[in-house]
Motif scaffolding. Structure first.
Motif, short mmCIF file in Angstrom:
data_model
loop_
_atom_site.label_atom_id
_atom_site.label_comp_id
_atom_site.label_asym_id
_atom_site.label_seq_id
_atom_site.Cartn_x
_atom_site.Cartn_y
_atom_site.Cartn_z
N PRO A 103 0.83 -1.21 0.00
CA PRO A 103 0.00 0.00 0.00
C PRO A 103 0.87 1.26 0.00
CG PRO A 103 -0.83 -1.60 1.59
CD PRO A 103 0.48 -2.13 1.11
N LEU A 104 0.43 2.25 -0.78
CA LEU A 104 1.22 3.48 -0.92
C LEU A 104 0.70 4.62 -0.06
CD1 LEU A 104 1.77 3.41 -4.80
CD2 LEU A 104 3.35 2.64 -2.99
N ASN A 105 -0.52 4.51 0.46
CA ASN A 105 -1.08 5.60 1.27
C ASN A 105 -2.02 5.01 2.32
OD1 ASN A 105 -3.71 5.20 -0.08
ND2 ASN A 105 -2.71 6.18 -1.85
N LEU A 162 -5.91 1.00 4.82
CA LEU A 162 -7.19 0.61 5.43
C LEU A 162 -7.85 -0.50 4.63
CD1 LEU A 162 -8.88 3.96 6.54
CD2 LEU A 162 -7.88 2.19 7.98
N PHE A 163 -7.82 -0.37 3.32
CA PHE A 163 -8.40 -1.40 2.48
C PHE A 163 -7.68 -2.74 2.71
CE2 PHE A 163 -8.35 -3.89 -1.45
CZ PHE A 163 -9.71 -4.01 -1.70
N ILE A 213 4.80 0.23 9.14
CA ILE A 213 6.13 0.82 9.38
C ILE A 213 6.41 1.87 8.31
CG2 ILE A 213 8.60 0.34 9.45
CD1 ILE A 213 7.92 -2.48 10.41
N ARG A 214 6.11 1.55 7.07
CA ARG A 214 6.41 2.46 5.97
C ARG A 214 5.56 3.72 6.01
NH1 ARG A 214 7.16 -1.21 0.47
NH2 ARG A 214 8.61 -2.76 1.34
N LEU A 215 4.29 3.58 6.45
CA LEU A 215 3.33 4.69 6.34
C LEU A 215 3.11 5.42 7.66
CD1 LEU A 215 0.63 2.88 4.16
CD2 LEU A 215 2.37 4.50 3.38
N PRO A 268 -3.42 9.78 9.74
CA PRO A 268 -4.29 10.94 9.98
C PRO A 268 -4.58 11.09 11.48
CG PRO A 268 -5.56 9.09 9.15
CD PRO A 268 -4.12 8.67 9.10
N GLU A 269 -5.05 12.25 11.88
CA GLU A 269 -5.30 12.51 13.30
C GLU A 269 -6.35 11.56 13.87
OE1 GLU A 269 -6.26 16.54 14.03
OE2 GLU A 269 -4.32 17.32 13.33
N ASP A 270 -7.33 11.19 13.06
CA ASP A 270 -8.40 10.32 13.56
C ASP A 270 -8.17 8.86 13.15
OD1 ASP A 270 -8.76 10.69 10.87
OD2 ASP A 270 -10.95 10.77 10.99
N TYR A 271 -6.91 8.43 13.07
CA TYR A 271 -6.61 7.08 12.57
C TYR A 271 -7.25 6.01 13.46
CZ TYR A 271 -2.93 6.34 16.10
OH TYR A 271 -2.23 6.17 17.27
N ILE A 272 -7.38 6.30 14.76
CA ILE A 272 -7.96 5.30 15.67
C ILE A 272 -9.43 5.04 15.32
CG2 ILE A 272 -8.63 4.83 18.06
CD1 ILE A 272 -6.09 6.22 18.96
#
Length: 873
Positions: free
Chosen positions: A423-425, A430-431, A453-455, A460-464
């Motif tokens: 995944p690049l982003n 998430l997908f 590790i890479r990303l 984002p702030e709301d990643y949780i």
């Protein structure tokens, strides 16, 4: 206390009920405690027991336990009281539950008690007991309560209570007499058995008509029904139609086989079969070959009758032609078709269905089908009908159909080892998380971890909150081992590092996948320190390999960054190495490496031929040498602790044997596969050593801890270049009557080997041999496919595999017919020669006093293959 003891000794129902009627609540509770405290040997039996059976002694004391139980029951008035008699170890099982299972003091007694004190807990008890398999409600007690209007009639509960045969507790002739005396029970309960898949396949012990026996419960009921039929106690002929309806059910084969035997007991007439042809021919669609064979045997007796429904029969015929072990039935069906095609010109337009029989390998079937096709189809239609089967036709059928012999094409090999895209982003990540939690494929799991590790700079702030919907799946899956560690990681990461303890469902000190746990810690440490160095073991190429150029570059980057290298991570990376040539640039970088592991990496990549194990890198060397050279013997480990570890110094080639064990009653036996040191954990043999240091991955480091299916496959992905010790740890010890877990171990790992083109060596061929003759056809088909792949990829060990197969077959580990199924396959000459080798070894291993059933078939196939290959037998 004195009164209670006198009542126990007296065993008088009337006196006990009179005593119970007068008890106050306080006296009831006190009486229960007194009854619990009674020691029968000290308080009741005050004389020495006779050395031999004594009827008077038994009448006086034999039912003391039953009397005590009944008296406790007489102290219970409401559902709340049940807890007073429940044992500490099971508060849901009271003395009333026990009495309903085994009313030692009698059925009449409890009925009289309920007349005095109608229970509010009756259905609670009955329902709870009916959910158990090994014990159940006593049928006579239920019937008494029902006929006295104490409880409603529940058909399934009553049927199960009648048909479950508990150990030492039933008598066929007593049941016959009871049912004759209660004809309503015959109609409402006994004859309704066909609706339920009852546990009649269990083995139990009971009193038969002539002697006490230990047999399958099906035989109990065959005896009961036979007696009732002989005495005209069963007159309802609807049972014929009812049993026929069950033949399409997706029930266990043995259960439907029993239904066939039950149907035969009623001796249906030809007229009754004619009247029920709709259900009879529907059974042709059954997956049970015994059912289909039975239906055709009935058709053979009625196909000339005026009302014979030939159209319905012909509609079901195509399903018959695909059946295994149905040669006689198929030949009979072809005879029936031949009769009606000759008699009725209008049916000849459907003669093409006969072509379906050409899928069978039997010479007789092919010849008969070919003859009918030539007689009743035109040349153009016949050519199209036969084309799908042409490649598998025997010589005689080809001659009848005038078809030239064709070459069989090899199975094509799917390309693997393609580069993996990460995944690049964040959106792609998430997908991928969603995909991973659904597939649980090793590559998806590893990519998920490495991508984080890479990303980590792109969170984002709301990643949780964005992750939580994906992680709900972690809470409700049965794949406990893999998902547990994934859940552990996310819990520690998104919940502020809360410590996650080992899941109790794994058992005490059980640690199925240490690598998963340790990797969690490594990645959490990287995220905390904002470290973006990749894990050494993260795959670069499908299905889960690490390219050697990438591994060397990763090691170089770690050294330049002053980052500590985890030995376990390096070992897994080396286990997964992609065996390709390294670039010149990589050769230059290797010279710059300074770690203690450098010599081992050079050996793995073919730069050096020297083995130099030391204390720091001993386990790494132990893996690398076997990865690099699966067939070699490494005497360099003679003076190390690894010298006796399986698969390290020598290839993994355990001895094995087949041993027969009999049931207690000597009427049934099982043949078990036992590996050296009991490597496959058969309960028939004691363990010698079941675990080794977990860094020795090729020794199947975690012993006999069970995995979920995906957990097992992930473990295989950690040892793709030498997985035999792992496979054999979980190889079933029988090829028949398998549990679900055994079926899984002969299905999913084998499929995994094929899909990922993973070779086996040495002892791994024992696994392939077992799968080729396993009870489940899907495993046999996969094993045959794996052998094709092995030939094409060039790692086939024909001598050893043929010897394994012959040893198992000639020791009755599995029926000869399962091997015959493989010998029937149409295969290239190279594999046909392998089939010849198998049959030759079977003949060589044959002992005149212990030849397996259908041994003559092996001899016949040996001669047939010799003729095919133009070799003198």
């Amino acid at each position: 206390m004195k009164q209670i003891i006198e009542l126990i000794i007296g065993q008088n129902t009337d006196l006990i009920l009179e005593w119970a009627k007068k008890l106050t609540d306080e006296e009831r509770y006190k009486s229960i405690e007194l009854l619990k405290s009674i020691d029968i040997s000290k308080d009741i039996i005050k004389e020495q027991p006779p050395k031999e059976y004594n009827a008077a002694y038994y009448d006086k004391y034999g039912n003391a336990n039953g009397t005590i139980t009944f008296m406790k029951l007489c102290c219970i008035r409401t559902a709340k009281d049940l807890l007073l008699t429940a044992p500490e170890w099971n508060k849901s099982f009271s003395v009333v539950h026990s009495y309903f299972c085994k009313p030692l003091f009698g059925v009449e007694a409890i009925s009289e008690y309920f007349k005095l004190f109608p229970p509010d807990y009756l259905m609670q008890i009955v329902t709870a007991n009916s959910s158990m398999r090994d014990s159940n409600n006593n049928f006579r007690l239920l019937w008494k309560l029902y006929t006295n209007n104490f409880m409603p009639f529940d058909e399934e509960i009553f049927v199960r209570s009648l048909f479950i045969i508990t150990m030492f507790n039933r008598d066929t002739m007593k049941d016959v007499e009871f049912l004759k005396a209660n004809p309503e029970a015959i109609d409402k309960v006994l004859l309704q058995f066909y609706k339920y898949e009852l546990p009649v396949l269990d083995i139990s012990k009971w009193q038969a008509k002539d002697k006490f026996v230990c047999k399958k419960c099906t035989e109990y009921w065959e005896e009961v029904f036979a007696e009732l039929i002989n005495e005209n106690a069963i007159t309802d002929r609807n049972i014929i139609r009812n049993l026929l309806t069950t033949f399409t059910y997706n029930w266990k084969k043995a259960h439907l086989d029993w239904h066939i035997r039950m149907l035969k007991l009623f001796k249906p007439t030809a007229e009754e079969y004619i009247d029920n042809q709709d259900y009879l021919y529907a059974a042709l669609y059954s997956t049970n070959s015994t059912v289909v064979n039975f239906v055709v045997s009935i058709v053979q007796t009625i196909y000339k009758e005026e009302r014979f429904d030939v159209d319905s029969f012909m509609q079901g015929i195509p399903n018959l032609f695909n059946k295994e072990r149905s040669d006689k039935a198929i030949l009979t069906a072809l005879d029936v078709l031949s009769y009606h095609l000759e008699k009725n010109n209008a049916l000849r337009q459907y003669a093409g269905i006969v072509a379906g029989a050409l899928v069978q390998s039997s010479d007789k079937i092919q010849e008969k089908a070919a003859t009918l096709l030539v007689k009743y189809t035109n040349e153009t239609d016949r050519s199209m009908l036969v084309e799908p089967f042409a490649v598998s036709l025997k010589q005689k059928a080809r001659e009848i159909l005038q078809i030239d012999k064709e070459e069989v094409e090899n199975v094509s090999i799917v390309s693997i080892n393609e580069p993996i895209e990460y995944p690049l982003n964040w959106e792609d990540f998430l997908f991928h998380v969603g995909k991973t939690l659904s597939s649980l494929l090793p590559v998806d799991i590893d990519v998920m971890y490495e991508s984080l590790i890479r990303l980590q700079d792109q969170l984002p702030e709301d990643y949780i909150s964005q992750l939580k919907p994906y992680l709900k799946k972690l809470q409700r899956s049965s794949e406990k081992d893999l998902l547990f560690y994934i859940a552990e990681f996310f819990d520690n990461w998104i919940e502020s590092g809360r410590k996650y303890t080992i899941n109790s469902s794994f058992g005490k000190n059980m640690h199925p996948l240490p690598f998963m746990r340790n990797r969690n810690e490594w990645i959490l440490s990287k995220l905390k320190r904002k470290n973006k160095l990749p894990l050494l073991s993260s795959p670069t190429h499908y299905p889960f390999f690490v390219h050697p150029d990438t591994l060397v570059l990763r090691l170089f980057d770690y050294e330049n960054a002053g980052e500590q290298i985890e030995m376990e991570d390096l070992i897994v990376a080396c286990n997964r190495i992609l065996k390709v040539d390294i670039s010149e640039e990589t050769r230059c970088i290797i010279k710059k490496l300074k770690g203690t592991y450098t010599a081992a990496i050079q050996y793995l990549l073919g730069i050096s031929g020297t083995i130099e194990p030391d204390n720091d890198t001993l386990y790494l060397w132990g893996q690398i040498t076997r990865t690099a050279s699966p067939n070699a013997v490494f005497n360099e480990y003679t003076k190390t602790e690894l010298k006796n570890y399986p698969a390290i110094m020598k290839p993994f080639l355990p001895t094995y044997q087949v041993e027969r064990y009999y049931s207690d009653c000597k009427e049934y036996h099982w043949d078990y596969l036992l590996l050296e040191d009991n490597w496959n954990g058969s309960h028939r043999k004691t363990y010698k050593k079941d675990s080794y240091p977990y860094l020795c991955f090729y020794t199947a480091y975690n012993g006999f801890h069970y995995y979920s299916t995906t957990g097992f496959l992930y473990w295989l992905s950690l040892v793709p270049h030498y997985c035999e010790p792992v496979l054999l740890h979980y190889i079933p010890d029988t090829a028949s009557d398998n549990e679900v877990i055994d079926f899984a171990y002969c299905l999913h790992p084998l499929q995994f080997l094929i899909e990922n083109q993973i070779p086996v060596y040495h002892g791994g061929w024992i696994y392939i041999a077992l799968c080729l003759i396993f009870e489940k056809k899907v495993s046999r088909d996969l094993a045959a496919e794996y052998i094709n792949v092995a030939f094409q990829l060039g790692f086939m060990d024909t001598e050893y595999l043929a010897d394994c197969i012959a040893t198992l077959i000639m020791n009755n580990f599995a029926p000869v017919n399962r091997l015959v199924e493989y010998l029937d396959l149409v295969v290239p000459r190279q594999i046909k020669e392998f089939q010849l080798l198998i049959t030759r070894k079977c003949i060589e291993k044959g002992r005149k006093d212990a030849l397996p059933t259908n041994y003559k078939k092996l001899v016949a196939y040996y001669n047939e293959i010799c003729n095919y290959l133009e070799i003198k037998p």
